[in-house]
Enzyme design. Structure first.
Site, mmCIF file in Angstrom:
data_model
loop_
_atom_site.group_PDB
_atom_site.id
_atom_site.type_symbol
_atom_site.label_atom_id
_atom_site.label_comp_id
_atom_site.label_asym_id
_atom_site.label_seq_id
_atom_site.Cartn_x
_atom_site.Cartn_y
_atom_site.Cartn_z
ATOM 1 N N TRP A 135 0.759 -1.296 -0.098
ATOM 2 C CA TRP A 135 -0.039 0.091 0.203
ATOM 3 C C TRP A 135 0.853 1.314 -0.109
ATOM 4 O O TRP A 135 0.310 2.555 -0.295
ATOM 5 C CB TRP A 135 -0.924 0.002 1.223
ATOM 6 C CG TRP A 135 0.042 -0.024 2.683
ATOM 7 C CD1 TRP A 135 0.127 -1.377 3.213
ATOM 8 C CD2 TRP A 135 0.748 0.806 3.244
ATOM 9 N NE1 TRP A 135 1.045 -1.287 4.267
ATOM 10 C CE2 TRP A 135 1.380 0.190 4.148
ATOM 11 C CE3 TRP A 135 0.918 2.197 3.204
ATOM 12 C CZ2 TRP A 135 2.035 0.730 5.072
ATOM 13 C CZ3 TRP A 135 1.811 2.712 3.840
ATOM 14 C CH2 TRP A 135 2.446 2.030 5.101
ATOM 15 N N LYS B 6 -3.077 -8.188 -7.592
ATOM 16 C CA LYS B 6 -3.824 -7.940 -6.209
ATOM 17 C C LYS B 6 -3.167 -7.074 -5.581
ATOM 18 O O LYS B 6 -1.941 -7.257 -4.947
ATOM 19 C CB LYS B 6 -3.609 -9.797 -5.822
ATOM 20 C CG LYS B 6 -4.928 -9.941 -4.890
ATOM 21 C CD LYS B 6 -5.278 -9.109 -3.624
ATOM 22 C CE LYS B 6 -4.368 -9.150 -2.320
ATOM 23 N NZ LYS B 6 -4.205 -8.039 -1.470
ATOM 24 N N PRO B 7 -3.735 -5.653 -5.399
ATOM 25 C CA PRO B 7 -3.248 -4.662 -4.718
ATOM 26 C C PRO B 7 -3.250 -4.958 -3.249
ATOM 27 O O PRO B 7 -4.333 -5.825 -2.866
ATOM 28 C CB PRO B 7 -3.828 -3.697 -5.182
ATOM 29 C CG PRO B 7 -5.279 -4.300 -5.822
ATOM 30 C CD PRO B 7 -5.060 -5.582 -6.175
ATOM 31 N N SER B 8 -2.924 -4.063 -2.555
ATOM 32 C CA SER B 8 -3.108 -4.157 -1.142
ATOM 33 C C SER B 8 -4.455 -3.701 -0.666
ATOM 34 O O SER B 8 -4.995 -2.927 -1.242
ATOM 35 C CB SER B 8 -2.213 -3.188 -0.256
ATOM 36 O OG SER B 8 -2.691 -3.042 1.108
ATOM 37 N N GLU B 9 -5.131 -4.457 0.179
ATOM 38 C CA GLU B 9 -6.417 -4.114 0.889
ATOM 39 C C GLU B 9 -6.442 -2.774 1.215
ATOM 40 O O GLU B 9 -7.581 -2.194 1.433
ATOM 41 C CB GLU B 9 -6.806 -5.329 1.848
ATOM 42 C CG GLU B 9 -6.004 -5.260 2.886
ATOM 43 C CD GLU B 9 -4.728 -6.163 2.769
ATOM 44 O OE1 GLU B 9 -4.515 -6.391 1.776
ATOM 45 O OE2 GLU B 9 -4.274 -6.807 3.767
ATOM 46 N N GLU C 45 10.361 -8.674 -3.016
ATOM 47 C CA GLU C 45 10.944 -7.442 -2.912
ATOM 48 C C GLU C 45 10.486 -7.065 -1.256
ATOM 49 O O GLU C 45 9.284 -6.751 -1.091
ATOM 50 C CB GLU C 45 10.342 -6.083 -3.585
ATOM 51 C CG GLU C 45 10.932 -6.274 -4.924
ATOM 52 C CD GLU C 45 12.454 -5.848 -5.220
ATOM 53 O OE1 GLU C 45 13.079 -5.586 -4.196
ATOM 54 O OE2 GLU C 45 12.840 -6.303 -6.191
ATOM 55 N N GLY D 222 10.953 -6.712 3.195
ATOM 56 C CA GLY D 222 11.236 -5.504 4.210
ATOM 57 C C GLY D 222 12.841 -5.036 4.465
ATOM 58 O O GLY D 222 13.519 -5.588 3.749
ATOM 59 N N CYS E 288 10.375 0.895 2.152
ATOM 60 C CA CYS E 288 11.215 -0.184 2.540
ATOM 61 C C CYS E 288 12.589 0.294 2.685
ATOM 62 O O CYS E 288 13.430 -0.463 3.462
ATOM 63 C CB CYS E 288 11.169 -1.121 1.104
ATOM 64 S SG CYS E 288 11.174 -0.508 -0.262
ATOM 65 N N GLU F 259 12.200 -4.083 11.638
ATOM 66 C CA GLU F 259 11.305 -3.009 10.687
ATOM 67 C C GLU F 259 10.246 -2.529 11.520
ATOM 68 O O GLU F 259 9.177 -3.021 11.647
ATOM 69 C CB GLU F 259 11.208 -3.589 9.490
ATOM 70 C CG GLU F 259 10.718 -2.723 8.570
ATOM 71 C CD GLU F 259 10.140 -3.290 7.164
ATOM 72 O OE1 GLU F 259 9.574 -4.269 7.186
ATOM 73 O OE2 GLU F 259 10.445 -2.599 6.150
ATOM 74 N N GLY G 95 14.592 -10.213 0.536
ATOM 75 C CA GLY G 95 14.033 -10.851 -0.689
ATOM 76 C C GLY G 95 15.063 -11.139 -1.800
ATOM 77 O O GLY G 95 16.298 -11.341 -1.436
ATOM 78 N N GLU H 83 13.916 -5.335 -9.502
ATOM 79 C CA GLU H 83 12.984 -4.502 -10.361
ATOM 80 C C GLU H 83 13.993 -3.775 -11.031
ATOM 81 O O GLU H 83 15.306 -3.377 -10.688
ATOM 82 C CB GLU H 83 12.190 -3.846 -9.387
ATOM 83 C CG GLU H 83 11.163 -4.642 -8.805
ATOM 84 C CD GLU H 83 9.986 -3.989 -7.999
ATOM 85 O OE1 GLU H 83 10.386 -2.788 -7.510
ATOM 86 O OE2 GLU H 83 9.088 -4.290 -7.494
HETATM 87 P P1 NAD Z 1 2.092 -6.955 3.228
HETATM 88 O O1 NAD Z 1 2.999 -8.017 3.297
HETATM 89 O O2 NAD Z 1 1.204 -7.025 4.386
HETATM 90 O O3 NAD Z 1 1.054 -7.118 1.960
HETATM 91 C C1 NAD Z 1 1.649 -7.274 0.456
HETATM 92 C C2 NAD Z 1 0.882 -7.886 -0.354
HETATM 93 O O4 NAD Z 1 0.760 -9.197 -0.150
HETATM 94 C C3 NAD Z 1 -0.691 -7.412 -0.052
HETATM 95 O O5 NAD Z 1 -1.288 -7.212 -1.548
HETATM 96 C C4 NAD Z 1 -1.272 -8.205 0.579
HETATM 97 O O6 NAD Z 1 -2.727 -8.313 0.538
HETATM 98 C C5 NAD Z 1 -0.642 -9.527 -0.007
HETATM 99 N N1 NAD Z 1 -0.482 -10.890 0.886
HETATM 100 C C6 NAD Z 1 -0.621 -10.848 2.412
HETATM 101 N N2 NAD Z 1 -0.559 -12.078 2.491
HETATM 102 C C7 NAD Z 1 -0.483 -12.867 1.664
HETATM 103 C C8 NAD Z 1 -0.453 -14.134 1.498
HETATM 104 N N3 NAD Z 1 -0.473 -15.051 2.380
HETATM 105 N N4 NAD Z 1 -0.384 -14.548 -0.013
HETATM 106 C C9 NAD Z 1 -0.606 -13.772 -1.018
HETATM 107 N N5 NAD Z 1 -0.328 -12.343 -0.766
HETATM 108 C C10 NAD Z 1 -0.626 -11.935 0.545
HETATM 109 O O7 NAD Z 1 2.844 -5.759 3.174
HETATM 110 P P2 NAD Z 1 2.507 -4.202 3.292
HETATM 111 O O8 NAD Z 1 2.009 -3.673 4.683
HETATM 112 O O9 NAD Z 1 1.375 -3.873 2.300
HETATM 113 O O10 NAD Z 1 3.683 -3.365 2.674
HETATM 114 C C11 NAD Z 1 4.623 -3.098 3.487
HETATM 115 C C12 NAD Z 1 5.981 -3.976 3.459
HETATM 116 O O11 NAD Z 1 6.293 -4.074 2.400
HETATM 117 C C13 NAD Z 1 6.840 -3.496 4.309
HETATM 118 O O12 NAD Z 1 7.813 -4.680 5.002
HETATM 119 C C14 NAD Z 1 7.977 -3.064 3.229
HETATM 120 O O13 NAD Z 1 9.368 -2.902 3.778
HETATM 121 C C15 NAD Z 1 7.771 -3.794 2.195
HETATM 122 N N6 NAD Z 1 8.099 -3.161 1.026
HETATM 123 C C16 NAD Z 1 9.171 -3.626 0.314
HETATM 124 C C17 NAD Z 1 9.625 -2.976 -1.001
HETATM 125 C C18 NAD Z 1 10.847 -3.330 -1.831
HETATM 126 O O14 NAD Z 1 10.839 -2.780 -2.785
HETATM 127 N N7 NAD Z 1 11.734 -4.170 -1.205
HETATM 128 C C19 NAD Z 1 8.813 -1.911 -1.218
HETATM 129 C C20 NAD Z 1 7.736 -1.477 -0.599
HETATM 130 C C21 NAD Z 1 7.355 -2.169 0.647
#
Ligand code: NAD
Length: 497
Positions: free
Chosen positions: A152, A176-179, A250, A252, A284, A386, A459, A463
């Site tokens: 998100w 599948k974007p973030s909820e 990609e 944390g 991140c 984190e 990870g 990209e």
């Molecule tokens: P999240 O892991 O909660 O969710 C990411 C996505 O995965 C969402 O769309 C979520 O619904 C989905 N998801 C959750 N559980 C799943 C499952 N079991 N199977 C498949 N999909 C599932 O992350 P977030 O809170 O949206 O984002 C924050 C995190 O993302 C932080 O840890 C941040 O560091 C990381 N991040 C990394 C980068 C990078 O480039 N490395 C960039 C931005 C954010």
């Protein structure tokens, strides 16, 4: 966004009523106001969307010449450029990030699409004349239906980084974007059709983790690309492993920023405030561990604290706002837990540490004052985990070797930064610090040409750049005999090899 809108799913080139009756509320992190609702897509929805993606792939997107694919992709880039103001307002409303940040970010989005459309046209395969009278050709081809699971914090940027590479390579996508921030990806799918992309090439299903898991399991999906937390990464990688589907993760980070005594203090402090508090510390690669040479240490702590205290928190839509809220009540509670533990572990609070006093309606938002702790020890919770919010640590070091040791004292290895005027030291540190993306005398800078991705708990995969395009292709070898006669092995003539 004025009236809350109830969105449908967007796949197969149009808005589609969900089979699932469950819905998810999207609320403003700044005020708690309801902005929209989206479907929590279930098995029937995900199957229908994945099938639509497969049909579009089979109908020819993958076989099209890269030049022909580039045309609608460039049209999409132009359309986004024309509507970037609208997109920035949407992103700011849903994520709570200040409008100034989102305008700057949206202005660059079309570049990713233009870049990947261009390099896909320039992709050249190889051929070799090899021993025994053969020509070997290599051929690139798309993988098929790709699942893009996005977070998100940069809903459009992170999606477009993946989508542009995937589409330019000839794949069809199931997103599948973030909820927490699903609206702009849905709108993007609608705009992709308007730009002339064939129906089914871009498909979006909304929902939380369980919908993401269904997407990973959908039979047509041949590749998974996730940006998210490390815990999610482990689950997705396990699922991909089970299905033998390649995946990019990609995840944390816990970005160290090393500041040497020869760095200009004014610039280093300005850079530190930006690195730590842009996006309210929710990127991140947000600077979260400042490692500062002893001679600058006290001055740095005081001045970073003063910069943090001076940041203006408030309405994300106001161009004068420096920092918005964190994304959710749960995110603020997590940050407050980090603050309580840092205090209990003996760290010294220099700035922030609590929610601000804001007037209605922002008193209902998930705001937290930018928080700086000094004298943080490497074994502490704040140094290792984190926080994903505006809570940072400062730790002194005496020698270059100690700085490297502290920087590498982490399970994560995504971003890092070094501030120094010593060119040789900058080169040494850029090799010695374990990080996938390392800035010298700056932070957060990102470009379609500059590869991006972490190691270890951050990870794998990349990209941006040619690496990203190639990761969305599979490569094959074609061996052609040019010798006039077949070399008959069982007739006793064969030379094996
Ligand atoms: P999240 O892991 O909660 O969710 C990411 C996505 O995965 C969402 O769309 C979520 O619904 C989905 N998801 C959750 N559980 C799943 C499952 N079991 N199977 C498949 N999909 C599932 O992350 P977030 O809170 O949206 O984002 C924050 C995190 O993302 C932080 O840890 C941040 O560091 C990381 N991040 C990394 C980068 C990078 O480039 N490395 C960039 C931005 C954010």
């Amino acid at each position: 966004m004025t009236e809350p809108r109830a969105y449908d799913l967007h796949y197969g080139g149009r808005w589609q009523k969900p089979v699932s009756t469950e819905r998810i509320e999207v609320r403003s992190p700044a005020t708690g106001a309801l902005l929209a609702t989206v479907p929590a897509a279930g098995p029937a929805d995900v199957t229908a969307a994945a099938d639509a993606a497969q049909e579009a792939f089979d109908a020819g997107w993958g076989r099209m010449d890269a030049l022909d694919r580039a045309r609608p992709l460039r049209a999409l880039a132009e359309l986004l450029r024309a509507r970037m103001g609208q997109l920035a307002e949407l992103e700011s409303a849903v994520t709570g990030r200040p409008i100034r940040e989102m305008r700057a970010q949206m202005a660059r989005i079309p570049e990713w699409i233009e870049y990947f459309a261009s390099i896909a046209v320039g992709l050249e395969a190889e051929s070799n004349l090899v021993k025994g009278g053969f020509v070997t050709l290599t051929a690139y081809e798309p993988q098929g239906v790709c699942a893009l699971l996005t977070p998100w914090n940069h809903p459009v940027l992170i999606l477009v980084k993946k989508l542009a590479a995937a589409l330019a390579a000839g794949n069809c996508c199931l997103i599948k974007p973030s909820e927490l921030a699903p609206v702009s990806p849905l709108i993007l799918a609608e705009w992709a059709m308007e730009a002339g992309l064939p129906p089914g090439v871009v498909n979006v299903v909304t929902g939380a983790g369980p919908t993401g898991a269904l997407v990973c399991d959908a039979a047509p999906v041949r590749r998974i690309d996730l940006t998210g937390g490390t815990a999610t990464g482990r689950k997705v990688a396990a699922r991909a492993g089970e299905r033998l589907v390649p995946c990019t993760l990609e995840l944390g980070g816990k970005t160290p920023v090393v500041i040497f005594a020869d760095a200009p203090l004014d610039e280093a402090v300005a850079g530190a405030a930006f690195a730590a508090f842009v996006a309210a510390g929710q990127t991140c690669v947000s600077a979260s561990r400042f490692l500062v040479a002893r001679p600058l240490y006290n001055a740095f702590c005081t001045r970073l604290g003063a910069r943090a205290d001076a940041l203006r928190l408030g309405d994300p839509a106001d161009p004068a706002t420096d920092m918005g809220p964190v994304i959710s009540a749960a995110a603020r509670t997590r940050c407050l837990d980090f603050i309580a533990r840092a205090k209990a572990e003996g760290a010294r609070l220099v700035a922030g540490g609590a929610p601000p006093d804001l007037a209605p309606p922002f008193d209902a938002g998930h705001y937290l004052r930018p928080t700086v702790f000094a004298d943080v020890t490497p074994e502490s919770h704040l140094f290792q985990e984190e926080a994903f919010g505006p809570v940072v640590s400062v730790t002194p070091f005496e020698t270059e070797a100690e700085a490297v040791e502290l920087a590498n004292d982490s399970a994560f290895a995504l971003g890092a930064a070094v501030w120094t005027c010593d060119v040789a030291r900058a080169h040494r540190l850029s090799r010695a610090i374990r990080a996938g993306v390392l800035w010298i005398n700056d932070h957060h800078k990102n470009d379609p040409r500059s590869i991006w991705g972490g190691f270890d708990a951050s990870g794998w995969g990349k990209e941006n750049g040619w690496d990203a395009l190639r990761s969305y292709l599979r490569k094959r070898s074609i061996v052609i005999r040019t010798a006039s006669q077949y070399d008959d092995w069982f007739a006793g003539k064969g030379r094996y090899g």
